[in-house]
Design an enzyme around this catalytic site. Structure first.
Site, PDB file in Angstrom:
ATOM      1  N   HIS A  58     -69.830 -27.153 -71.503  1.00 38.42           N
ATOM      2  CA  HIS A  58     -70.623 -26.007 -71.046  1.00 38.42           C
ATOM      3  C   HIS A  58     -70.458 -25.788 -69.557  1.00 38.42           C
ATOM      4  O   HIS A  58     -70.889 -26.604 -68.738  1.00 38.42           O
ATOM      5  CB  HIS A  58     -72.105 -26.245 -71.363  1.00 38.42           C
ATOM      6  CG  HIS A  58     -72.939 -25.013 -71.329  1.00 38.42           C
ATOM      7  ND1 HIS A  58     -73.215 -24.263 -72.446  1.00 38.42           N
ATOM      8  CD2 HIS A  58     -73.563 -24.391 -70.308  1.00 38.42           C
ATOM      9  CE1 HIS A  58     -73.982 -23.230 -72.116  1.00 38.42           C
ATOM     10  NE2 HIS A  58     -74.196 -23.281 -70.816  1.00 38.42           N
ATOM     11  N   ASP A  60     -70.959 -22.433 -66.748  1.00 42.63           N
ATOM     12  CA  ASP A  60     -71.443 -21.065 -66.602  1.00 42.63           C
ATOM     13  C   ASP A  60     -70.753 -20.290 -65.486  1.00 42.63           C
ATOM     14  O   ASP A  60     -71.331 -19.334 -64.950  1.00 42.63           O
ATOM     15  CB  ASP A  60     -72.959 -21.074 -66.364  1.00 42.63           C
ATOM     16  CG  ASP A  60     -73.754 -21.272 -67.640  1.00 42.63           C
ATOM     17  OD1 ASP A  60     -73.646 -20.420 -68.531  1.00 42.63           O
ATOM     18  OD2 ASP A  60     -74.469 -22.288 -67.748  1.00 42.63           O
ATOM     19  N   GLU A 171     -73.768 -18.110 -75.401  1.00 37.02           N
ATOM     20  CA  GLU A 171     -74.999 -18.886 -75.253  1.00 37.02           C
ATOM     21  C   GLU A 171     -76.206 -18.032 -75.594  1.00 37.02           C
ATOM     22  O   GLU A 171     -76.701 -17.265 -74.767  1.00 37.02           O
ATOM     23  CB  GLU A 171     -75.119 -19.424 -73.826  1.00 37.02           C
ATOM     24  CG  GLU A 171     -76.318 -20.355 -73.668  1.00 37.02           C
ATOM     25  CD  GLU A 171     -76.413 -20.972 -72.283  1.00 37.02           C
ATOM     26  OE1 GLU A 171     -77.066 -22.015 -72.160  1.00 37.02           O
ATOM     27  OE2 GLU A 171     -75.836 -20.394 -71.338  1.00 37.02           O
ATOM     28  N   HIS A 198     -81.282 -19.085 -76.783  1.00 37.04           N
ATOM     29  CA  HIS A 198     -81.397 -19.545 -75.402  1.00 37.04           C
ATOM     30  C   HIS A 198     -82.875 -19.869 -75.207  1.00 37.04           C
ATOM     31  O   HIS A 198     -83.471 -20.551 -76.042  1.00 37.04           O
ATOM     32  CB  HIS A 198     -80.851 -18.504 -74.409  1.00 37.04           C
ATOM     33  CG  HIS A 198     -80.717 -19.056 -73.020  1.00 37.04           C
ATOM     34  ND1 HIS A 198     -81.526 -18.671 -71.987  1.00 37.04           N
ATOM     35  CD2 HIS A 198     -79.889 -19.997 -72.520  1.00 37.04           C
ATOM     36  CE1 HIS A 198     -81.206 -19.359 -70.894  1.00 37.04           C
ATOM     37  NE2 HIS A 198     -80.216 -20.168 -71.187  1.00 37.04           N
ATOM     38  N   HIS A 243     -80.895 -25.830 -76.560  1.00 41.43           N
ATOM     39  CA  HIS A 243     -81.864 -24.741 -76.338  1.00 41.43           C
ATOM     40  C   HIS A 243     -82.748 -24.440 -77.549  1.00 41.43           C
ATOM     41  O   HIS A 243     -83.726 -23.712 -77.401  1.00 41.43           O
ATOM     42  CB  HIS A 243     -81.177 -23.445 -75.903  1.00 41.43           C
ATOM     43  CG  HIS A 243     -80.802 -23.411 -74.469  1.00 41.43           C
ATOM     44  ND1 HIS A 243     -81.728 -23.323 -73.453  1.00 41.43           N
ATOM     45  CD2 HIS A 243     -79.591 -23.457 -73.857  1.00 41.43           C
ATOM     46  CE1 HIS A 243     -81.107 -23.302 -72.282  1.00 41.43           C
ATOM     47  NE2 HIS A 243     -79.809 -23.400 -72.488  1.00 41.43           N
ATOM     48  N   HIS A 264     -74.964 -29.021 -74.229  1.00 41.61           N
ATOM     49  CA  HIS A 264     -75.461 -29.486 -72.923  1.00 41.61           C
ATOM     50  C   HIS A 264     -76.919 -29.899 -73.065  1.00 41.61           C
ATOM     51  O   HIS A 264     -77.832 -29.190 -72.683  1.00 41.61           O
ATOM     52  CB  HIS A 264     -75.258 -28.440 -71.827  1.00 41.61           C
ATOM     53  CG  HIS A 264     -75.883 -27.097 -72.068  1.00 41.61           C
ATOM     54  ND1 HIS A 264     -75.693 -26.366 -73.202  1.00 41.61           N
ATOM     55  CD2 HIS A 264     -76.703 -26.341 -71.277  1.00 41.61           C
ATOM     56  CE1 HIS A 264     -76.359 -25.224 -73.124  1.00 41.61           C
ATOM     57  NE2 HIS A 264     -76.993 -25.197 -71.966  1.00 41.61           N
ATOM     58  N   ASP A 330     -73.062 -28.354 -67.538  1.00 41.28           N
ATOM     59  CA  ASP A 330     -73.885 -27.188 -67.204  1.00 41.28           C
ATOM     60  C   ASP A 330     -73.652 -26.727 -65.772  1.00 41.28           C
ATOM     61  O   ASP A 330     -74.525 -26.099 -65.153  1.00 41.28           O
ATOM     62  CB  ASP A 330     -75.366 -27.480 -67.433  1.00 41.28           C
ATOM     63  CG  ASP A 330     -76.192 -26.233 -67.760  1.00 41.28           C
ATOM     64  OD1 ASP A 330     -75.598 -25.139 -67.835  1.00 41.28           O
ATOM     65  OD2 ASP A 330     -77.408 -26.360 -67.929  1.00 41.28           O
TER      66      ASP A 330
END
Length: 429
Positions: A58, A60, A171, A198, A243, A264, A330
């Site tokens: 993961h 971003d 995500e 999420h 999540h 993650h 992350d």
């Protein structure tokens, strides 16, 4: 993102393919385990990342490409020191550039197409498509360093070519707008995992914050939500349970036909945060043959040191063994990282500490073996992904799941009003 998825010949064949693929770089980089004295374990820590691809679950970076550049990347240079960039450099949420990826020996990366929960029921699909587009464009811009891949074999091909295998993830189930057709189109566009929620509930699955609400009505995965799970199984898309609520974790693990990932997440027993995985679920992950990829965000690991990450890794391994654990840093999705794991360049330091069996304060733990570290780096994820592909191939004759989500699911989720009885039969999802 922290703020703001009968074992027969097919399995044996796939395992053999992965083993052979991984064996090539092993043979060219180092000798057998027996050649390495136990007292120099730390010397094989980081070298494992030359033998098997480090697959991070993961990152971003695409979110920051949107935040800082509005996805206008023609004049943006990822192959530069972004720490010196006037916009990226001061940001506490910027941890990734090509030089640091190379220093960190990253072999493959899931790049995340994330859009805010505030886009749910509005333009989440359109915005997600923009993020998928920017991922493909940034990978294509640096062909000497990155290679777009969509499969286990693709990951290994990129690794053998000395490139960072680049995969796409979505995500949050809000990005599919409760439409299975959209999910199918994401797969066609290269998406290889979707996180089921999420931080917001969808009409068909609860997000983890609900576990902190004492009087919440838990819906877990709805009957229609199982269609999402089974369609992902049919497509060959990894199901990511980071999540989601505890109840969703349990429901999905009961109904999925393929192993799952937590892209993650960390251990709830080590640090009691609703984003972390409880022990009963860890045990179910073993039965499912899935994987938990440990998160580095200080708000989820309960401290600001690389030692906190080591503690989560050691604890999860004590519950699951070495076959069900990976890494999902992350990076670029959090605003605080542990000292010693400041950015994507620091993975080798983590592997050295694990091989040496020593925290930075000098206290010790059982060293991770070379085999353990290969599994942590990438072999576990390759096994899980390969099994997901095998389930896909076994479902080739299964027709697409196409049941429409009942309007009542939107009502019960609190995002639609109860219709008159005469209107109940006209909803088109």
């Amino acid at each position: 993102m922290a703020h703001k998825k009968t074992v027969t010949l097919g399995v044996l064949t796939l395992s053999a393919v992965i083993a052979v693929a991984i064996a090539v770089p092993i043979a060219t980089n180092t000798g057998p385990d027996s050649d390495i004295p136990p007292q120099v374990n730390q010397l094989y820590g980081r070298t494992v990342l030359d033998e098997v691809p480090l697959i991070d679950g993961h990152n971003d970076l695409p979110w920051n490409l949107y935040n800082f550049e509005r996805n206008r990347i023609n004049g943006f240079d990822l192959n530069s020191d972004l720490k010196a960039h006037p916009v990226w450099g001061p940001s506490t949420s910027s941890h990734t550039d090509i030089p640091r990826l190379r220093e960190g020996k990253v072999g493959a990366q899931f790049w995340v197409a994330y859009v805010s929960c505030g886009n749910q029921y509005k333009d989440a699909v359109e915005r997600t498509l923009e993020q998928i587009d920017v991922i493909k464009r940034i990978v294509r811009k640096y062909p000497e360093h990155m290679q777009y891949v969509t499969s286990t074999e693709g990951i290994m091909e990129a690794f053998r070519a000395g490139k960072i295998g680049s995969l796409i993830a979505v995500e949050g189930g809000h990005s599919m707008d409760s439409r299975l057709a959209v999910l199918r189109m994401y797969y066609e566009l290269g998406v290889r995992y979707m996180t089921l929620t999420h931080s917001c509930n969808t009409p068909w699955a609860d997000a983890s914050p609900i576990d902190n609400q004492a009087n919440a009505v838990l819906r877990n995965v709805t009957v229609w939500g199982r269609n999402v799970v089974w369609e992902m199984n049919r497509l060959g898309m990894l199901i990511d349970l980071s999540h989601v609520s505890h109840g969703v974790m349990v429901d999905v693990l009961e109904h999925t036909k393929a192993p799952v990932i937590f892209s993650h997440s960390s251990s709830h027993a080590v640090f009691q945060h609703h984003r972390n995985v409880q022990d009963d679920v860890l045990q179910k992950v073993v039965q499912n043959k899935g994987i938990v990829m440990v998160n580095f965000y200080t708000g989820f690991i309960g401290g600001k040191s690389i030692n906190n990450v080591l503690t989560h890794l050691n604890y999860i391994k004590s519950i699951t063994g070495p076959d069900h654990i990976g890494l999902g840093g992350d990076f670029d999705g959090v605003d605080d990282t542990p000292v010693g794991l400041d950015d994507v360049s620091k993975y080798p330091d983590l592997f050295d500490l694990l091989a040496d069996g020593t925290y930075t304060n000098g206290t010790t733990f059982t060293p991770w073996t070379r085999e353990d570290l290969r599994k942590l780096a990438g072999e576990n994820l390759l096994r899980v992904f390969g099994e997901v592909e095998r389930v896909r191939d076994s479902m080739v004759d299964v027709e697409p799941y196409e049941d429409l989500i009942p309007y009542q699911d939107f009502v019960e989720a609190g995002v639609a009003e109860q219709p008159c009885m005469s209107d109940m039969d006209i909803h088109k999802a």
